[in-house]
Design a protein around this motif. Structure first.
Motif, PDB file in Angstrom:
ATOM      1  N   GLY A  70       0.830  -1.199   0.000  1.00  0.00           N
ATOM      2  CA  GLY A  70       0.000   0.000   0.000  1.00  0.00           C
ATOM      3  C   GLY A  70       0.869   1.255   0.000  1.00  0.00           C
ATOM      4  N   ARG A  71       0.431   2.268  -0.717  1.00  0.00           N
ATOM      5  CA  ARG A  71       1.131   3.551  -0.823  1.00  0.00           C
ATOM      6  C   ARG A  71       2.493   3.453  -1.494  1.00  0.00           C
ATOM      7  N   GLY A  72       2.752   2.350  -2.207  1.00  0.00           N
ATOM      8  CA  GLY A  72       4.063   2.182  -2.828  1.00  0.00           C
ATOM      9  C   GLY A  72       4.229   2.998  -4.108  1.00  0.00           C
ATOM     10  N   GLY A  73       3.100   3.366  -4.742  1.00  0.00           N
ATOM     11  CA  GLY A  73       3.188   4.168  -5.960  1.00  0.00           C
ATOM     12  C   GLY A  73       2.651   3.491  -7.208  1.00  0.00           C
ATOM     13  N   LYS A  74       1.834   2.462  -7.060  1.00  0.00           N
ATOM     14  CA  LYS A  74       1.271   1.752  -8.221  1.00  0.00           C
ATOM     15  C   LYS A  74       0.343   2.659  -9.023  1.00  0.00           C
ATOM     16  N   THR A  75      -0.587   3.287  -8.327  1.00  0.00           N
ATOM     17  CA  THR A  75      -1.524   4.179  -9.018  1.00  0.00           C
ATOM     18  C   THR A  75      -0.767   5.339  -9.669  1.00  0.00           C
ATOM     19  N   THR A  76       0.243   5.850  -8.985  1.00  0.00           N
ATOM     20  CA  THR A  76       1.025   6.963  -9.531  1.00  0.00           C
ATOM     21  C   THR A  76       1.726   6.553 -10.833  1.00  0.00           C
ATOM     22  N   ASN A  77       2.191   5.319 -10.925  1.00  0.00           N
ATOM     23  CA  ASN A  77       2.758   4.803 -12.179  1.00  0.00           C
ATOM     24  C   ASN A  77       1.737   4.914 -13.312  1.00  0.00           C
ATOM     25  N   ASP A 101      -7.800   8.628  -1.441  1.00  0.00           N
ATOM     26  CA  ASP A 101      -7.059   8.259  -2.647  1.00  0.00           C
ATOM     27  C   ASP A 101      -6.450   6.870  -2.657  1.00  0.00           C
ATOM     28  N   ARG A 102      -6.809   6.042  -1.689  1.00  0.00           N
ATOM     29  CA  ARG A 102      -6.260   4.693  -1.725  1.00  0.00           C
ATOM     30  C   ARG A 102      -7.089   3.888  -2.712  1.00  0.00           C
ATOM     31  N   THR A 103      -6.424   2.949  -3.397  1.00  0.00           N
ATOM     32  CA  THR A 103      -7.153   2.106  -4.336  1.00  0.00           C
ATOM     33  C   THR A 103      -8.015   1.124  -3.561  1.00  0.00           C
ATOM     34  N   LEU A 104      -9.302   1.116  -3.897  1.00  0.00           N
ATOM     35  CA  LEU A 104     -10.223   0.218  -3.210  1.00  0.00           C
ATOM     36  C   LEU A 104     -10.303  -1.101  -3.966  1.00  0.00           C
ATOM     37  N   PRO A 164      -5.198  -3.082  -5.047  1.00  0.00           N
ATOM     38  CA  PRO A 164      -5.133  -2.304  -3.807  1.00  0.00           C
ATOM     39  C   PRO A 164      -4.057  -2.934  -2.923  1.00  0.00           C
ATOM     40  N   GLY A 165      -3.127  -2.119  -2.444  1.00  0.00           N
ATOM     41  CA  GLY A 165      -2.002  -2.670  -1.700  1.00  0.00           C
ATOM     42  C   GLY A 165      -2.292  -2.945  -0.229  1.00  0.00           C
ATOM     43  N   GLN A 166      -3.317  -2.293   0.318  1.00  0.00           N
ATOM     44  CA  GLN A 166      -3.553  -2.449   1.750  1.00  0.00           C
ATOM     45  C   GLN A 166      -3.844  -3.911   2.095  1.00  0.00           C
ATOM     46  N   TYR A 224      11.938  -0.316  -7.993  1.00  0.00           N
ATOM     47  CA  TYR A 224      12.246   0.245  -6.675  1.00  0.00           C
ATOM     48  C   TYR A 224      11.883   1.720  -6.720  1.00  0.00           C
ATOM     49  N   ASN A 225      10.731   2.020  -6.215  1.00  0.00           N
ATOM     50  CA  ASN A 225      10.140   3.347  -6.419  1.00  0.00           C
ATOM     51  C   ASN A 225      10.544   4.331  -5.314  1.00  0.00           C
ATOM     52  N   LYS A 226      10.278   5.575  -5.561  1.00  0.00           N
ATOM     53  CA  LYS A 226      10.505   6.689  -4.627  1.00  0.00           C
ATOM     54  C   LYS A 226      11.988   6.968  -4.382  1.00  0.00           C
ATOM     55  N   ARG A 227      12.837   6.715  -5.380  1.00  0.00           N
ATOM     56  CA  ARG A 227      14.261   7.012  -5.213  1.00  0.00           C
ATOM     57  C   ARG A 227      14.483   8.498  -4.951  1.00  0.00           C
ATOM     58  N   ASP A 228      13.559   9.336  -5.438  1.00  0.00           N
ATOM     59  CA  ASP A 228      13.708  10.790  -5.273  1.00  0.00           C
ATOM     60  C   ASP A 228      13.713  11.221  -3.804  1.00  0.00           C
ATOM     61  N   LEU A 229      13.188  10.387  -2.920  1.00  0.00           N
ATOM     62  CA  LEU A 229      13.065  10.796  -1.518  1.00  0.00           C
ATOM     63  C   LEU A 229      14.418  11.068  -0.865  1.00  0.00           C
ATOM     64  N   SER A 230      15.465  10.447  -1.367  1.00  0.00           N
ATOM     65  CA  SER A 230      16.776  10.652  -0.749  1.00  0.00           C
ATOM     66  C   SER A 230      17.192  12.119  -0.853  1.00  0.00           C
ATOM     67  N   SER A 259      11.144   6.736  -9.966  1.00  0.00           N
ATOM     68  CA  SER A 259      10.351   7.705  -9.216  1.00  0.00           C
ATOM     69  C   SER A 259       9.057   7.939  -9.987  1.00  0.00           C
ATOM     70  N   ALA A 260       7.992   7.412  -9.456  1.00  0.00           N
ATOM     71  CA  ALA A 260       6.721   7.517 -10.183  1.00  0.00           C
ATOM     72  C   ALA A 260       6.211   8.952 -10.215  1.00  0.00           C
ATOM     73  N   VAL A 261       6.558   9.772  -9.226  1.00  0.00           N
ATOM     74  CA  VAL A 261       6.105  11.168  -9.258  1.00  0.00           C
ATOM     75  C   VAL A 261       6.822  11.959 -10.348  1.00  0.00           C
ATOM     76  N   SER A 262       8.138  11.748 -10.499  1.00  0.00           N
ATOM     77  CA  SER A 262       8.840  12.502 -11.542  1.00  0.00           C
ATOM     78  C   SER A 262       8.764  11.768 -12.884  1.00  0.00           C
TER      79      SER A 262
HETATM   80  N1  LIG Z   1       8.271  11.023  -3.278  1.00  0.00           N
HETATM   81  C1  LIG Z   1       7.577  10.136  -3.983  1.00  0.00           C
HETATM   82  N2  LIG Z   1       6.300   9.894  -3.674  1.00  0.00           N
HETATM   83  C2  LIG Z   1       5.630   8.979  -4.418  1.00  0.00           C
HETATM   84  C3  LIG Z   1       6.243   8.277  -5.482  1.00  0.00           C
HETATM   85  N3  LIG Z   1       5.328   7.446  -6.024  1.00  0.00           N
HETATM   86  C4  LIG Z   1       4.176   7.630  -5.318  1.00  0.00           C
HETATM   87  N4  LIG Z   1       4.367   8.561  -4.364  1.00  0.00           N
HETATM   88  C5  LIG Z   1       3.367   9.048  -3.410  1.00  0.00           C
HETATM   89  O1  LIG Z   1       2.994   7.988  -2.548  1.00  0.00           O
HETATM   90  C6  LIG Z   1       1.596   8.062  -2.233  1.00  0.00           C
HETATM   91  C7  LIG Z   1       0.897   6.768  -2.581  1.00  0.00           C
HETATM   92  O2  LIG Z   1       0.967   6.563  -3.999  1.00  0.00           O
HETATM   93  P1  LIG Z   1      -0.101   5.656  -4.769  1.00  0.00           P
HETATM   94  O3  LIG Z   1       0.326   5.626  -6.193  1.00  0.00           O
HETATM   95  O4  LIG Z   1      -1.474   6.081  -4.456  1.00  0.00           O
HETATM   96  O5  LIG Z   1       0.186   4.252  -4.070  1.00  0.00           O
HETATM   97  P2  LIG Z   1      -0.511   2.854  -4.356  1.00  0.00           P
HETATM   98  O6  LIG Z   1       0.592   1.854  -4.459  1.00  0.00           O
HETATM   99  O7  LIG Z   1      -1.434   2.940  -5.509  1.00  0.00           O
HETATM  100  O8  LIG Z   1      -1.308   2.623  -2.992  1.00  0.00           O
HETATM  101  P3  LIG Z   1      -2.624   1.685  -2.729  1.00  0.00           P
HETATM  102  O9  LIG Z   1      -3.623   2.091  -3.745  1.00  0.00           O
HETATM  103  O10 LIG Z   1      -3.053   1.934  -1.349  1.00  0.00           O
HETATM  104  O11 LIG Z   1      -2.137   0.284  -2.909  1.00  0.00           O
HETATM  105  C8  LIG Z   1       1.045   9.266  -3.003  1.00  0.00           C
HETATM  106  O12 LIG Z   1       0.992  10.347  -2.129  1.00  0.00           O
HETATM  107  C9  LIG Z   1       2.081   9.480  -4.079  1.00  0.00           C
HETATM  108  O13 LIG Z   1       2.162  10.830  -4.492  1.00  0.00           O
HETATM  109  C10 LIG Z   1       7.621   8.557  -5.776  1.00  0.00           C
HETATM  110  O14 LIG Z   1       8.242   8.003  -6.675  1.00  0.00           O
HETATM  111  N5  LIG Z   1       8.241   9.489  -4.985  1.00  0.00           N
END
Ligand SMILES: Nc1nc2c(ncn2[C@@H]2O[C@H](COP(=O)(O)OP(=O)(O)OP(=O)(O)O)[C@@H](O)[C@H]2O)c(=O)[nH]1
Ligand SMILES: [Mg+2]
Lengths: 201, 130
Positions: A21-28, A52-55, A80-82, A140-146, A174-177
């Motif tokens: 959950g919250r790993g960034g799947k939807t953001t991809n 905004d969580r995937t149901l 849904p990751g939860q 391996y997502n969210k590398r930008d956080l460093s 980094s799914a956000v960038s």
């Molecule tokens: N900094 C950063 N934040 C990210 C990244 N990818 C996703 N996020 C953030 O992480 C949060 C969760 O992202 P989602 O894409 O909703 O995660 P999910 O895997 O779909 O989560 P579930 O639907 O609960 O399984 C959001 O606030 C995103 O903006 C990334 O690469 N870097």
């Protein structure tokens, strides 16, 4: 398994983004939806809950062009990751052809990644599928956080935790960038489609 | 258990004929034969609508799966009637065989009772083809 329609010469391929959950799947998928707007003929479907969580899942159909005279329709899904949503995760996994495992690079999420991968393995086994025989890409997502000073796991640690046995292709991303989001998708499509080629001959 | 059912061109055409005769002629707007992975196997419509069938199929597979899981929890094998009624358009779901669903979209000019009868006919005929 992909559905082949010999009349329309069309193949539907199902690719599922899996992970904690919250790993960034939807953001991809959101990034892909924006970037490839022209090739995506319909709206992205998302079944979301509060916050905004995937149901249930997200769904994004994608036209890939032709291979061996068949038009290839890629269907991207997220689960849904939860933890509590395992029943719906299993429904989405039905008939899966290829998987992207989106791991969260944050230090804090180390255990959750491992548990989610184990959960994937068990769910596939319930369909008599073996993860080792299925096209799989690790992200391996969210590398930008460093850059913001948030502690993240080194790629070597993620590799050791998640990929030492599977040896799947992997991408720091980094799914956000959008970094390596397209590369991840292209890789899973290539792996999945090449596993289908034989069937199309 | 795997979910692929391979169809030949002849099978698809025979199924299309059945759906045409039983349902399109009745005035149904749109019909989707799909598997529980969300794949569209056959899609026919009366020419008046232009629904996004791939998204519909993905959602219908999830919906059907969720309702079946609810049935199991209360000790039922399945719920035989799945029906969503709207102001103008309604959706009817039926299981054809294991893993195959028939989704029918129709408007208020078609009566539910008659539709159910025709769907049952069509399913009987399709079962002989798959
Ligand atoms: N900094 C950063 N934040 C990210 C990244 N990818 C996703 N996020 C953030 O992480 C949060 C969760 O992202 P989602 O894409 O909703 O995660 P999910 O895997 O779909 O989560 P579930 O639907 O609960 O399984 C959001 O606030 C995103 O903006 C990334 O690469 N870097
Ligand atoms: Mg999500």
């Amino acid at each position: 398994m992909a559905l082949i329609n010999p009349k329309k010469r069309e193949v539907q391929v199902k690719i599922v983004y899996y992970g904690p959950g919250r790993g960034g799947k939807t953001t991809n998928l959101e990034y892909i939806n924006r970037k490839f707007k022209k090739r995506i003929l319909s709206e992205m479907v998302t079944v979301k809950t509060y916050g905004d969580r995937t149901l249930f899942f997200d769904f994004l159909p994608f036209d890939m062009g032709e291979i061996k005279g068949h038009s290839i329709k890629i269907q991207l899904y997220t689960v849904p990751g939860q933890v509590k949503y395992n029943a719906t995760r299993r429904l989405v996994l039905r008939g899966v052809d290829g998987i992207v495992f989106v791991a969260d690079s944050m230090d804090l999420r180390r255990e959750m990644n491992i548990r989610s991968l184990q959960n994937l393995k068990e769910n596939l086994e319930s369909f008599n599928k073996n993860m080792l025989n299925l096209p799989l890409v690790m992200q391996y997502n969210k590398r930008d956080l460093s850059e913001e000073g948030i502690p993240i796991l080194p790629v070597e640690t993620l590799q050791k935790d998640l990929n030492s046995h599977l040896k799947a292709p992997y991408f720091p991303a980094s799914a956000v960038s959008g970094e390596n989001v397209t590369a991840t998708m292209k890789k899973i499509i290539a792996l999945t489609v090449s596993s289908l080629r034989k069937k199309l001959e | 258990m795997d979910f692929t059912i391979d169809f030949t061109k002849e099978q698809i055409e025979a199924i299309e004929n059945v759906l045409e005769e039983e349902l399109i002629e009745l005035g149904v707007q749109s019909i989707i034969l799909m598997d529980l992975a969300g794949n569209v196997i056959v899609n026919l419509d009366s020419g008046e609508t232009n629904h996004d069938v791939f998204s519909l199929a993905a959602l219908a597979a999830g919906n059907y799966g969720a309702v079946s899981a609810m049935a199991n929890i209360i000790g039922e094998q399945e719920f035989s009637l799945l029906f969503h009624k709207g102001e103008e358009e309604s959706i009817h779901f039926s299981k054809v065989v294991e893993d195959l669903l028939l989704l029918t979209i129709f408007n208020k000019n078609v009566s539910l009772g008659f539709l159910r009868l025709k769907v049952a006919e069509a399913i009987k005929r399709i079962q002989l083809l798959v």
